[in-house]
Design an enzyme around this catalytic site. Sequence first.
Site, mmCIF file in Angstrom:
data_model
loop_
_atom_site.group_PDB
_atom_site.id
_atom_site.type_symbol
_atom_site.label_atom_id
_atom_site.label_comp_id
_atom_site.label_asym_id
_atom_site.label_seq_id
_atom_site.Cartn_x
_atom_site.Cartn_y
_atom_site.Cartn_z
ATOM 1 N N LYS A 1 0.850 -1.207 0.098
ATOM 2 C CA LYS A 1 -0.011 -0.108 -0.109
ATOM 3 C C LYS A 1 0.849 1.272 -0.140
ATOM 4 O O LYS A 1 0.666 2.121 -0.696
ATOM 5 C CB LYS A 1 -0.924 0.087 1.272
ATOM 6 C CG LYS A 1 -1.921 -0.900 1.205
ATOM 7 C CD LYS A 1 -2.810 -1.112 2.398
ATOM 8 C CE LYS A 1 -2.204 -0.812 3.999
ATOM 9 N NZ LYS A 1 -1.584 -2.151 4.225
ATOM 10 N N ARG B 1 -9.831 1.829 9.692
ATOM 11 C CA ARG B 1 -9.277 0.653 9.901
ATOM 12 C C ARG B 1 -10.502 -0.450 10.227
ATOM 13 O O ARG B 1 -10.377 -1.587 10.399
ATOM 14 C CB ARG B 1 -8.380 0.589 10.936
ATOM 15 C CG ARG B 1 -6.815 0.895 10.650
ATOM 16 C CD ARG B 1 -5.565 1.041 11.633
ATOM 17 N NE ARG B 1 -4.588 1.445 11.239
ATOM 18 C CZ ARG B 1 -3.602 0.834 10.694
ATOM 19 N NH1 ARG B 1 -3.858 -0.381 10.218
ATOM 20 N NH2 ARG B 1 -2.379 1.890 10.378
ATOM 21 N N ARG C 1 12.336 -7.816 3.313
ATOM 22 C CA ARG C 1 12.721 -6.333 3.547
ATOM 23 C C ARG C 1 13.447 -6.379 4.876
ATOM 24 O O ARG C 1 14.148 -5.565 4.875
ATOM 25 C CB ARG C 1 11.193 -5.771 3.830
ATOM 26 C CG ARG C 1 11.190 -4.395 4.305
ATOM 27 C CD ARG C 1 9.900 -3.746 4.405
ATOM 28 N NE ARG C 1 9.260 -4.263 5.638
ATOM 29 C CZ ARG C 1 7.978 -3.782 5.797
ATOM 30 N NH1 ARG C 1 7.248 -3.297 4.919
ATOM 31 N NH2 ARG C 1 7.362 -4.443 7.010
ATOM 32 N N ARG D 1 13.903 -3.590 11.840
ATOM 33 C CA ARG D 1 12.473 -3.469 12.322
ATOM 34 C C ARG D 1 12.100 -4.470 13.206
ATOM 35 O O ARG D 1 11.869 -5.630 12.572
ATOM 36 C CB ARG D 1 11.735 -3.250 11.214
ATOM 37 C CG ARG D 1 11.838 -1.956 10.309
ATOM 38 C CD ARG D 1 10.948 -1.494 9.160
ATOM 39 N NE ARG D 1 9.654 -1.964 9.524
ATOM 40 C CZ ARG D 1 8.497 -1.599 8.700
ATOM 41 N NH1 ARG D 1 8.662 -0.751 7.848
ATOM 42 N NH2 ARG D 1 7.482 -1.894 9.270
ATOM 43 N N ARG E 1 0.195 -9.390 12.894
ATOM 44 C CA ARG E 1 -0.487 -8.349 12.351
ATOM 45 C C ARG E 1 -1.433 -8.704 11.125
ATOM 46 O O ARG E 1 -2.516 -7.994 11.052
ATOM 47 C CB ARG E 1 0.729 -7.736 11.796
ATOM 48 C CG ARG E 1 1.520 -6.845 12.697
ATOM 49 C CD ARG E 1 2.853 -5.898 12.052
ATOM 50 N NE ARG E 1 2.034 -5.050 11.386
ATOM 51 C CZ ARG E 1 2.834 -4.632 10.325
ATOM 52 N NH1 ARG E 1 4.095 -5.065 9.877
ATOM 53 N NH2 ARG E 1 2.340 -3.677 9.415
#
Length: 189
Positions: free
Chosen positions: A13, A88, A127, A135, A146
Amino acid sequence: MRLILLGPPGVGKGTQAKILVEQLGIPQLSTGDILRSAIANKTPLGVQAKAIVDRGDLVSDEIVNGIVSERIDQPDCSRGFILDGFPRTIPQADALGAMLEQKGMRLDAVIEITADTDTLVSRVAKRAQETGGARADDTAEVIRKRLDVYRELTEPLVSYYRGKGLLKTVDGMSPVEEVTAAIRRALGA
């Protein structure tokens, strides 16, 4: 053009929003960025939000909705915007609809970007490798959690916006350029 980008974490996104910002000349409105800006600028809602954040609590829908409303009123949003990360939940979607109606605006489309779970987990792992794993949310376990939260809280928006005739679904499994082209076709551009 007023758009919402929907999709699970890792689907692209943010990448697509950046491309669409360039192509359409409208801003991307990320609730996290808007919240940080409101706090930094010490707007009345930003001051309220800072007190909540400083306590370690989640900012209420009422404050998030207000901050989004303030941001939509900025001059750079007069030609449209891309919402990423908002709404959301169904209550936030209802609030957004009422907010836009009050402003004499409407959504043009909701773009759902889809991908299968295993692909999303491997994208996030890749990533993490590329960024040195800096991260904390770039682990398979965390991304799966998530994704579960997304399915429970946010995925109902797919049916919600389909029922309003606004939903356009794009396969996020393709290369970035092909996903962008599919979004543009879905928007009739």
